[in-house]
Design a protein around this motif. Structure first.
Motif, PDB file in Angstrom:
ATOM      1  N   ARG A 105      -5.027  -1.311 -14.309  1.00  0.00           N
ATOM      2  CA  ARG A 105      -5.489  -1.570 -12.857  1.00  0.00           C
ATOM      3  C   ARG A 105      -4.048  -1.694 -12.169  1.00  0.00           C
ATOM      4  O   ARG A 105      -3.015  -2.440 -12.608  1.00  0.00           O
ATOM      5  N   MET A 106      -3.868  -1.390 -10.919  1.00  0.00           N
ATOM      6  CA  MET A 106      -2.805  -1.597 -10.037  1.00  0.00           C
ATOM      7  C   MET A 106      -3.315  -1.856  -8.782  1.00  0.00           C
ATOM      8  O   MET A 106      -4.165  -1.523  -8.078  1.00  0.00           O
ATOM      9  N   LEU A 107      -2.361  -2.556  -8.040  1.00  0.00           N
ATOM     10  CA  LEU A 107      -2.428  -2.741  -6.516  1.00  0.00           C
ATOM     11  C   LEU A 107      -1.111  -1.602  -5.901  1.00  0.00           C
ATOM     12  O   LEU A 107      -0.315  -1.860  -6.614  1.00  0.00           O
ATOM     13  N   VAL A 108      -1.663  -1.168  -5.026  1.00  0.00           N
ATOM     14  CA  VAL A 108      -0.701   0.100  -4.592  1.00  0.00           C
ATOM     15  C   VAL A 108      -0.788  -0.014  -3.001  1.00  0.00           C
ATOM     16  O   VAL A 108      -1.697  -0.060  -2.357  1.00  0.00           O
ATOM     17  N   LEU A 109       0.676  -0.435  -2.676  1.00  0.00           N
ATOM     18  CA  LEU A 109       0.955  -0.761  -1.311  1.00  0.00           C
ATOM     19  C   LEU A 109       1.580   0.534  -0.639  1.00  0.00           C
ATOM     20  O   LEU A 109       2.524   1.218  -1.248  1.00  0.00           O
ATOM     21  N   VAL A 110       0.996   1.478   0.425  1.00  0.00           N
ATOM     22  CA  VAL A 110       1.543   2.514   1.018  1.00  0.00           C
ATOM     23  C   VAL A 110       1.730   2.135   2.261  1.00  0.00           C
ATOM     24  O   VAL A 110       1.020   1.718   3.056  1.00  0.00           O
ATOM     25  N   THR A 111       3.116   2.722   2.460  1.00  0.00           N
ATOM     26  CA  THR A 111       3.509   2.408   3.775  1.00  0.00           C
ATOM     27  C   THR A 111       4.482   3.566   4.310  1.00  0.00           C
ATOM     28  O   THR A 111       5.142   4.189   3.747  1.00  0.00           O
ATOM     29  N   PRO A 112       4.102   4.137   5.801  1.00  0.00           N
ATOM     30  CA  PRO A 112       3.386   3.321   6.625  1.00  0.00           C
ATOM     31  C   PRO A 112       1.837   3.952   5.763  1.00  0.00           C
ATOM     32  O   PRO A 112       1.597   4.434   5.189  1.00  0.00           O
ATOM     33  N   GLY A 113       0.874   3.139   6.595  1.00  0.00           N
ATOM     34  CA  GLY A 113      -0.481   3.128   6.203  1.00  0.00           C
ATOM     35  C   GLY A 113      -1.114   4.429   6.465  1.00  0.00           C
ATOM     36  O   GLY A 113      -0.587   5.117   7.547  1.00  0.00           O
TER      37      GLY A 113
END
Length: 166
Positions: A105-113
């Protein structure tokens, strides 16, 4: 000073894409951040990961919560384990594969949204029958300004779970 609290989607409906062994939930939608970021939680089955791709606009920050992945970012490969983070900056080619013998499992932060619910729902449709026709995948990627440039990673024999326990 005003503080805004973002409340994640505890009951967000999961999106499943069996062709790439993915179950994904959008935890913070881009609307909640004024399109500055999106937060995803992914569960990847052993031996699976996305095709090699490049985002024209977005940077992705991957934080491994459980398991182990092999990442390939611009041709450089590294193993990333629980508690570690790796960044695929805007414009870099990247892909990964779950090299654990259990779901990772991962948390993925995408920027910009961006509208991850729509993207991954449509990607699931594109990949519904397994590997899609390259022209169909290209047309899909063009709409999102994402270029699919190669296949998913394959499990290196030396990193396969059974090789590690021998």
């Amino acid at each position: 000073m005003k503080t805004d609290f973002l409340h994640g989607e505890q009951n967000a409906a999961p999106i499943d894409i069996p062709a790439i062994g993915l179950r994904l939930q959008v935890r913070i939608d881009s609307k909640a951040t004024g399109a500055s970021a999106t937060l995803l939680e992914t569960t990847d089955q052993p031996g699976f990961g996305p095709p090699q791709h490049r985002h024209e606009i977005e940077t992705e920050v991957f934080h491994v919560v459980q398991g182990r992945y092999l990442f390939d970012v611009d041709g450089k490969q590294t193993v990333v384990s629980a508690g570690e983070t790796i960044v695929a900056k805007q414009g870099t080619t990247h892909r990964f594969i779950n090299i654990d013998d259990q779901p990772s499992r991962m948390l993925v932060l995408v920027t910009p949204g961006w509208d991850a619910t729509r993207f991954f729902s449509e990607l699931g449709d594109v990949m519904a029958n397994g590997s899609p026709d390259p022209a169909v995948l290209k047309a899909f990627g063009d709409e999102w300004r994402i270029e699919f440039v190669g296949p998913p990673l394959t499990m290196p024999a030396e990193l396969a779970p059974d090789a590690l326990s021998a």
